[in-house]
Design a protein around this motif. Structure first.
Motif, mmCIF file in Angstrom:
data_model
loop_
_atom_site.group_PDB
_atom_site.id
_atom_site.type_symbol
_atom_site.label_atom_id
_atom_site.label_comp_id
_atom_site.label_asym_id
_atom_site.label_seq_id
_atom_site.Cartn_x
_atom_site.Cartn_y
_atom_site.Cartn_z
ATOM 1 N N UNK A 71 0.844 -1.189 0.000
ATOM 2 C CA UNK A 71 0.000 0.000 0.000
ATOM 3 C C UNK A 71 0.880 1.240 0.000
ATOM 4 N N UNK A 72 0.471 2.242 -0.753
ATOM 5 C CA UNK A 72 1.210 3.497 -0.827
ATOM 6 C C UNK A 72 0.256 4.642 -0.490
ATOM 7 N N UNK A 73 0.755 5.588 0.295
ATOM 8 C CA UNK A 73 -0.049 6.742 0.693
ATOM 9 C C UNK A 73 -0.311 7.628 -0.515
ATOM 10 N N UNK A 74 -1.535 8.044 -0.674
ATOM 11 C CA UNK A 74 -1.907 8.947 -1.767
ATOM 12 C C UNK A 74 -2.669 10.131 -1.184
ATOM 13 N N UNK A 75 -2.331 11.318 -1.636
ATOM 14 C CA UNK A 75 -3.004 12.517 -1.139
ATOM 15 C C UNK A 75 -4.394 12.684 -1.725
ATOM 16 N N UNK A 76 -4.563 12.270 -2.972
ATOM 17 C CA UNK A 76 -5.877 12.417 -3.596
ATOM 18 C C UNK A 76 -6.305 11.081 -4.183
ATOM 19 N N UNK A 77 -7.225 10.420 -3.486
ATOM 20 C CA UNK A 77 -7.736 9.145 -3.980
ATOM 21 C C UNK A 77 -8.745 9.366 -5.101
#
Length: 139
Positions: A71-77
């Motif tokens: 899993x990778x952090x995303x600012x805008x899903x």
């Protein structure tokens, strides 16, 4: 020097955390996920205390399931959902255009390990494993 830690025992082991150390390469196949760490790893406080003569480290994680989640952090899903973790393609992250990443921490459970890494965003690996091998490369 190799040390094996078993995750399928009644009591889980205490595994050293190479906190802040740089992972320079990630390899995997159907049996193992292998994290290769930077040269001269012992300058980090997390390693200096336990292995002051270490040059590098290989962490081999035996895979019970050849498919592990990243899993990778995303600012805008999306336009409405904001930020959070998204499931990432392992080949894209580790094989194509690989960039070194920092090892932050790990958490153990019976037959599993969760590893937190940092690149330009947080990365979390969820892996089913029965043992982990630390191979310390001495100076």
């Amino acid at each position: 020097m190799k040390t094996t830690y078993y995750l399928n025992q009644d009591v889980l082991p205490t595994i050293p955390t190479p906190h802040d150390c740089i992972v320079t390469k990630v390899d995997y196949d159907s049996e193992f996920l292998i994290l290769t760490f930077e040269d001269d790893i012992s300058w980090h406080d997390s390693i200096k205390a336990i292995k002051p003569n270490a040059k590098s480290l290989l962490v081999k994680i035996h895979l019970l399931d050849p498919i592990f989640d990243t899993y990778k952090w995303a600012l805008k899903l999306s336009l409405t959902k904001g930020e959070g973790f998204i499931l990432e393609n392992n080949d894209k992250l580790f094989k194509k255009n690989f960039k070194p990443m920092e090892y932050l921490s790990h958490y153990l459970a019976y037959n599993s390990i969760v590893i937190e890494l940092f690149q330009s965003e947080y990365i979390v690996l969820k892996i089913e494993s029965d043992f982990i091998e630390f191979e310390w490369i001495e100076k």
